[in-house]
Design a protein around this motif. Structure first.
Motif: not given
Lengths: 353, 615, 110
Positions: B351-353, B355, B359, B361, B407-408, B425
């Protein structure tokens, strides 16, 4: 060819019902029409201009209504509450009290529009400036202008296709056929009324299936610079200033797109009329899995039902445009006439098999 | 020295079983964390140990919880378990009575009738023989019922019996043979060599001169020993592992150990192997009752893990609604175990979060209360809009954590077993929450609520919007009118069974509408079918679950269902059109009496204007 | 135009016949609802990860089905399984299972 003894009951005084009434009356039958609303004309009363030629809806409506002979009996604000078939006659009860007898029944109960509140992510009923195509026709009729709910002329208008149609999440898998051409027509009208506005259409497909429809599409692009974005709208959000933020995937560009709009028009589809279900139980006729009345034979006989003597025509047999409804009504009228002259239904199916 | 070759299968089997068990339990012991070891050590010499023993008696032997479910089922389990226990205990007492010694070779009490003619003391023979025969009869009644249950599960309160893997089938067959074979052996012995009471002597008499002879005598003892030996050999590889394991589990639990949701710990292994495949949970599972899908429930999952043939579908076709946990007589925490197994399987999933670090917002305004609508709420903006109105009406200083983009919260990933992959997250959201400086985090989604509460380790207070609404109402910040609406409340799985919040939503609803009772309330609530934990169901299967749940809840009498979860709302609304589905915030907002003048908006939908103007 | 942040250094055409579509077939066999997709884009429009990065579920699985899987692994790593795409899909595609099956198929490939 006078058949003054025979009596036909038509349920629903929309375009199909009126057209069938006119032809059947011409053929000499006694006609009674039951209509749930207080006026006749059905949905045709609500429209502003018709596609493909922007012709005023009222023109067609008054033409249909004026053709009606005076001896057609109307029961307005009425519904059929009971039906009993006795040999070749139908004993029909209206509004729980009035009883009439007829030799044949024609169902032309039409359709309802999709309740866009169900598609909650588009914000209908939550945000102010999200309206349906039906609402827009009303706005056009009232004002001859395109206006936001605050009464201003919008600078950016977005049309959203396939609202309530082709959508498993609202339980309607079918295509309502006319929403695309309605949207393009309205997009053109919007630009005509607000020449400085930017008009967008968010679509999955542009289905301009009818004659002269594709010309409208071309006209919308070339003359009115409507911007067609291939991407089904995902969400609408309302900003502090009341403007709307649309989120979709611009599939042809290959990435998501965000557009602000002052007015969002949801091109809602057809749903079966509320009475389809109850009538189908009462008269023992089948509804197809899309909820509209099931055709006897998809190609050869779309007007007969499973019950001899009961026929159907118009939008209650599936989404269709006005001219198809009228043609369907004429076809049903002919079938009913054959049935009453020869004492039996044509029953082509049995002959073929 | 009392010995005969026929005891070998039994002895070898027993030794084998004990070795395997010790080996297995030792491997699990190694899984204990330092913290867990401390907990056990602290509680070892307290009254908890006594409570543990007591529970072993009431559950492992008497099966009180099964009795509560169905008397016949309870009797069946008890007769086998307690009966066998008595057989062993009384057998040992009998042995020491005959031979004057406290301990004999372990096989002697089991095969006592064979050896008893070598007895040195003849104490209370008839008494023992009567008691032992009665115990044997007791067990045999259970064996009969067990066989009968596979034919007529309904008489035992079960919708169906569990399907068995091959190892289970062998163990089951062998188990069923054990006691009839003992009966046979003891009966032949009784008529040929004496001993035994009404049962064994009676049966032996019937066989006198025909079946009973020296050969069958010896053969029957061999058969009995072999059946026991085989059972022992297969036990650690079958569902009967639950017999010794449950005893260990009860003790560990009483000492304070609990399963976790992201790790197969020592107690997780004990729980997994304590599942006896009794099948009671199968009937509570909506996949069974509404979809006739019966392959992925807890007993089958654990069986697959034991037999190392777990498939992707079996692991992921579960709503994780928690209904099965309620009915489990062993108290196995099925959701924790399933999630832990998913964790193990997905541990290496990439998994590559990264990013998330970059971000942009919308800025988070500083406020006392921060509101997180959650991913789902963007598709149900009615809930968000209602909360905004309520906050404004109550003059709450709030700001949005996710006004236009969320953002979940991370729980969907965690339910899929990707716990550590979800960390970015969690960190991002914690960052954003901190930016707001808020003291209270309110969320309208129970899925997010659960993860905020359990995994985020926040310093600030976390409340679900139902609790928050109740607080606002109780502190007089909201004035409400009671409408005529008759509604039924649907307890979302994650809020009800998942977080224990049952009362707050009911109190709130009662203020604004008439809350009707249903047969499926609180812990018994049904799952809407929308579950993120199940990734296998098709959309039409989910619709079936949703419609079945709605039908059961409303009995076709109520036409509005109120829920407190955007996923439940969307799932129910997508499945049908007849019943209106509303969130609790929406019905509260509908019935607000404004305390001060707020911007009034036309709530009439444009088409409502239309229908009144037909010509 | 960038695909997933990388410029493609090959012919600007999908050579359909020579592309290896076995991974796509594997995924489709485990999740046949993907066949129903009409590329409407609702999924990508609502996607949580898609609003922060160039991750695009619609495009990703389209390219996969064409046999263009060079960037599939880097793409699928970005999904956070929130499920909005599945809730909005008008064809009832089980999108979250598609993601999982892609990951499983990719792992099998290595």
């Amino acid at each position: 060819m006078k058949e003054t003894e025979k009596h036909i009951l038509i349920v629903g005084a929309g375009p199909a019902g009126i057209e069938a009434a006119e032809h059947l009356s011409d053929l000499g039958y006694q006609i009674s029409i039951v209509e749930k609303d207080e006026a006749i004309g059905g949905k045709l009363n609500n429209w502003h201009q018709l596609f493909p030629d922007h012709r005023p809806a009222k023109e067609v409506l008054s033409h249909l209504v004026n053709k009606l002979p005076k001896n057609v009996k109307f029961y307005l604000n009425s519904t059929v509450t009971k039906t009993i078939k006795e040999e070749n006659l139908f004993n029909v009860e209206i509004n729980g009290k009035t009883k009439i007898q007829c030799d044949s029944i024609l169902l032309t109960v039409g359709f309802d529009v999709f309740d866009a509140r169900i598609k909650e992510e588009y914000g209908y009923g939550i945000y102010d400036n999200v309206v349906t195509s039906a609402d827009l026709e009303h706005i056009f009729n009232q004002n001859n202008k395109i206006l936001t709910t605050q009464g201003k002329i919008p600078k950016k208008i977005a049309f959203i296709n396939c609202v309530g149609s082709r959508d498993e999440k609202v339980g309607n898998l079918y295509c309502s056929s006319v929403c695309c051409v309605t949207g393009v027509k309205q997009a053109i009208e919007a630009k005509q009324m607000a020449p400085d506005a930017e008009v967008f259409m968010f679509y999955m497909d542009i289905r301009m299936y009818g004659r002269f429809y594709e010309d409208l599409y071309l006209e919308a692009q070339e003359k009115y610079h409507v911007q067609f974005i291939r991407g089904r709208l995902s969400e609408v959000a309302e900003l502090q200033d009341g403007s709307l933020l649309l989120k979709a995937d611009d599939t042809l560009a290959g990435c998501p797109i965000k557009v602000h709009a002052d007015l969002v028009v949801l091109l809602i589809g057809f749903v079966p009329a509320a009475s389809c279900n109850s009538l189908s139980k009462m008269l023992n006729i089948e509804c197809a899995k899309d909820g509209f009345f099931a055709p006897c034979d998809v190609h050869i006989d779309r007007n007969s039902t499973g019950t001899e003597g009961i026929y159907m025509a118009g939008a209650c047999t599936g989404p269709k445009n006005l001219e198809a409804s009228l043609a369907d009504a004429r076809s049903a009228a002919l079938k009913i006439h054959y049935h009453l002259v020869h004492g039996k239904a044509t029953n082509l199916i049995n002959e073929l098999s | 020295m009392k010995f005969d070759p026929f005891v070998l299968p039994f002895t070898v089997g027993l030794t084998f079983m004990i070795s395997v068990l010790l080996y297995q339990y030792f491997r699990w012991y190694l899984l204990l964390s330092a913290k867990e070891k401390t907990i056990v050590r602290t509680n070892l010499f307290t009254k908890r140990t006594f409570f543990g023993f007591r529970e072993i008696f009431s559950e492992s032997l008497f099966h009180k919880k099964i009795f509560a479910k169905n008397r016949l089922l309870g009797y069946m389990h008890m007769s086998l378990a307690f009966g066998w226990f008595l057989l062993i205990i009384v057998g040992h007492l009998e042995t020491s009575a005959y031979f004057g010694k406290a301990f004999e070779a372990p096989y002697v009490p089991i095969f006592l009738r064979f050896f008893q003619n070598e007895a040195t003391h003849q104490t209370a023979q008839f008494g023992y023989w009567f008691v032992m025969d009665t115990i044997l009869l007791f067990i045999l009644s259970g064996v009969f019922l067990a066989w009968y249950k596979r034919k007529k599960a309904k008489k035992f309160g079960l919708g169906r019996a569990t399907k068995h893997a091959i190892g289970d089938r062998i163990a089951l067959t062998v188990l069923w043979f054990i006691f009839p074979l003992r009966l046979l052996a003891e009966s032949i012995t009784s008529i040929l060599y004496g001993g035994g009471s009404y049962l064994t002597f009676g049966l032996g008499s019937l066989m006198e001169g025909t079946i009973a002879n020296e050969h069958t005598f010896y053969f029957s003892w061999w058969a009995y020993s072999i059946s026991l030996g085989l059972f022992f050999i297969f036990l650690p590889f079958s569902r009967y592992m639950h017999i010794p394991t449950e005893i260990g589990l009860i003790m560990l639990r009483n000492w304070g150990l609990k399963t976790e949701k992201n790790k197969m710990s020592c107690i997780s292994q004990f729980e997994l192997h304590s599942c006896s495949s009794c099948g009671i949970c199968l009937d509570t599972c909506q996949l069974t009752t509404d979809l006739n899908s019966c392959y992925s429930q807890a007993p089958y999952l654990y069986k697959s893990v034991r037999n190392a043939n777990l498939t992707d579908a079996k692991l992921n076709d579960c709503l994780m609604c928690g209904r099965c946990e309620l009915s489990c007589v062993v108290g196995i925490s099925n959701n924790n175990l399933r999630q832990s197994i998913r964790n193990k399987v997905s541990n290496k999933t990439e998994s590559n979060l990264n990013y998330l670090n970059d971000i942009k917002l919308q800025p988070i305004n500083k406020a006392d209360v921060i509101y997180f609508a959650g991913c789902m709420s963007h598709l149900t903006p009615g809930i968000k809009r209602a909360m905004e109105s309520i906050f404004k009406a109550a003059s709450v200083n709030f700001s949005h954590l996710d006004q236009y983009e969320s953002v979940c919260c991370g729980r969907p990933m965690m339910l899929a077993g990707m716990t550590k992959q979800a960390l970015p997250l969690i960190n991002k959201n914690k960052d954003l929450i901190a930016q707001s400086g808020a003291k209270i985090l309110v969320t309208s989604c129970p899925i997010c609520y659960k993860v905020f509460k359990e995994d985020y380790n926040l310093d600030i207070e976390v409340v679900h919007h139902t609790t928050y609404l109740q607080n606002l109402i109780d502190s007089g910040k909201l004035r409400l009118q009671k409408s005529e609406m008759k509604v039924v409340y649907h307890d979302p799985c994650e809020l009800g069974r998942g977080s224990g919040i049952y009362e707050a939503p009911r109190q709130v609803i009662k203020r604004v509408a008439s809350l009707k009772k249903t047969d499926y309330e609180k812990e018994q609530a049904l799952c809407c079918g929308g579950s993120l934990a199940n990734t296998i169901l098709t959309s039409s299967e989910r619709n079936i679950l949703a419609n079945a749940a709605l039908k059961k809840m409303t009995n076709d009498k109520i036409h509005t269902v109120v829920t407190a979860c955007p996923l439940c709302k969307k799932t129910f609304a997508s499945a049908q059109k007849e019943i209106a589905i509303k969130d609790i915030a929406e019905i509260v907002e509908m019935n607000l009496i404004p305390m001060k003048v707020i911007r009034t908006k036309s709530k009439k939908v444009p088409s409502e204007l239309l229908l009144n103007n037909n010509i | 135009m960038n695909h997933f942040g990388f410029t493609i250094n090959k012919d600007n055409t999908i050579d359909y016949d020579n592309n290896d579509r076995s991974l796509a077939n594997e995924v489709l066999s485990h999740e046949p609802s993907l066949y129903r997709c009409i590329q409407c884009g609702s999924c990508a429009g609502t996607c949580t990860a898609g609003s922060f990065t160039d991750y695009n579920f619609r495009k990703m699985h389209l390219l996969m089905r064409r046999g263009e899987i060079q960037h599939l692994r880097l793409a699928v790593e970005k999904c956070i399984l929130c499920g909005k795409c599945q809730l909005i899909c008008p064809r009832g595609v089980n999108t979250r299972n598609v993601i999982r099956q892609i990951r499983i198929a990719l792992d099998k490939m290595n």
